[in-house]
Motif scaffolding. Structure first.
Motif, short mmCIF file in Angstrom:
data_model
loop_
_atom_site.label_atom_id
_atom_site.label_comp_id
_atom_site.label_asym_id
_atom_site.label_seq_id
_atom_site.Cartn_x
_atom_site.Cartn_y
_atom_site.Cartn_z
N LYS A 63 6.91 23.85 38.24
CA LYS A 63 6.40 23.45 39.37
C LYS A 63 6.46 22.14 38.91
O LYS A 63 6.41 21.25 38.04
CB LYS A 63 4.86 23.41 39.74
N THR B 122 6.84 17.55 35.81
CA THR B 122 6.51 18.35 35.94
C THR B 122 5.17 19.39 35.19
O THR B 122 4.98 19.61 33.58
CB THR B 122 7.75 19.02 34.22
N THR C 173 -3.05 23.07 39.35
CA THR C 173 -1.45 22.88 39.78
C THR C 173 -1.37 24.55 40.15
O THR C 173 -0.85 25.18 40.76
CB THR C 173 -0.48 22.53 39.89
N LEU D 277 -0.67 27.35 43.24
CA LEU D 277 0.70 28.62 43.49
C LEU D 277 -0.12 29.67 43.38
O LEU D 277 0.58 30.56 44.37
CB LEU D 277 1.51 27.77 42.40
N GLN E 158 0.81 25.78 47.23
CA GLN E 158 1.80 25.22 46.15
C GLN E 158 3.20 26.05 45.99
O GLN E 158 2.72 26.84 46.40
CB GLN E 158 1.71 24.40 45.10
N LYS E 159 4.25 25.41 46.19
CA LYS E 159 5.66 27.48 46.09
C LYS E 159 6.33 26.62 44.84
O LYS E 159 6.23 25.24 44.37
CB LYS E 159 6.75 26.64 47.02
N PRO E 160 6.89 27.49 43.68
CA PRO E 160 6.81 27.20 42.59
C PRO E 160 8.60 26.21 42.26
O PRO E 160 9.10 26.90 44.14
CB PRO E 160 7.19 28.54 41.84
N THR E 161 8.73 25.82 41.81
CA THR E 161 10.18 25.04 42.28
C THR E 161 11.00 26.35 41.50
O THR E 161 11.92 26.81 41.77
CB THR E 161 9.77 23.66 41.18
#
Ligand SMILES: Nc1ncnc2c1ncn2[C@@H]1O[C@H](COP(=O)(O)OP(=O)(O)OP(=O)(O)O)[C@@H](O)[C@H]1O
Length: 247
Positions: free
Chosen positions: A10, A20, A47, A51, A56-59
């Motif tokens: 992420k 990061t 974080t 997730l 949150q969405k993972p990168t």
């Protein structure tokens, strides 16, 4: 297994400044276990929790749910994961009575009002609080009581996973131990996994089944609590052990 993180990264920010927060993390959470995530401030623990919850969405990578209810609609799935934070005041309306705070998720599920308040009383008993507290407001409760109230509210949704993010950090050592013992007892009483996030390694022995140590967004060590703390592989875990009172 209830979920696993598959090579999750992420990043936050834009081209000028990229942070990061999570680096290539792979982890699995099992049914009915207490999994501790340990690391110092900024290591990426919260974080990772966001997730998992879907805030949150993972990168890169994926968070994959496996438990029975994972085929449900996203909203139902979200109810199966409940979060309790360090500061209970942040998630409590100071003007509401405890019964309204505990019953809120039930009322949002359209449980009838008198039934929701009756259940709120039962939930308070489950977290070992007297029913008299139902009529009080948060300002009339101690920090430890408020944390139990937050746990009671989370339990109202019968979560498959309870994420406890630094929930004892603002409490004195005796109250901290009481709350951790409560979580242990609750986990025995009902089927539930707990992700326990902390920077206090000394709270983990006798409490968590497995743990992962995080540093700068990466997992530096993972395994059964006794094995990791008895014979840590990484210098970082050894340094954490040396810095705390665990022996
Ligand atoms: N929304 C965001 N935007 C930009 N950076 C963020 C965001 N959320 C977290 N970060 C950064 O990601 C890194 C990890 O933060 P995170 O809050 O996950 O750490 P933590 O281990 O939970 O710390 P703490 O124990 O202090 O809460 C930090 O460098 C933080 O500044």
């Amino acid at each position: 297994m209830i979920l696993d993180l598959q090579r999750v990264t992420k990043r936050f920010g834009d081209r000028d400044r990229i942070v990061t927060a999570i680096r290539d993390v792979s982890l699995s959470l099992l049914e009915d276990e207490i999994f501790a995530l340990i690391g110092e401030s900024g290591s990426g623990k919260s974080t990772l929790a966001e997730l998992i919850v879907g805030l949150q969405k993972p990168t890169e990578g994926r968070v994959v749910w496996h438990w029975d209810g994972s085929g449900q609609a996203a909203a139902d799935r979200r109810r199966q994961v409940q979060l309790v934070f360090q500061n209970p005041d942040r998630s409590m309306n100071p003007y509401w009575k405890v019964k309204e705070i505990v019953a809120e998720p039930l009322l949002l599920q359209r449980v009838e009002r008198s039934e929701a308040f009756r259940l709120a009383g039962e939930l308070l008993e489950r977290v070992r609080l007297p029913r008299e507290l139902l009529e009080r407001r948060p300002s009339e409760c101690s920090g430890g009581q408020k944390q139990r109230i937050a746990i009671a509210r989370a339990l109202s949704m019968s979560p498959a996973l309870l994420i406890a993010d630094e929930i004892t950090s603002a409490l004195d050592p005796t109250t901290e131990r009481d709350i951790l013992n409560l979580l242990l007892a609750l986990k025995r009483e009902q089927s539930m996994s707990i992700l326990y996030i902390t920077h206090r390694l000394e709270t983990i022995p006798g409490f968590a089944d497995r743990l992962a140590v995080m540093k700068d967004g990466a997992v530096v060590e993972e395994g059964y609590t006794e094995s990791v703390l008895g014979a840590p592989n990484s210098d970082y875990t050894r340094a954490l052990l040396d810095a705390c009172s665990y022996s």
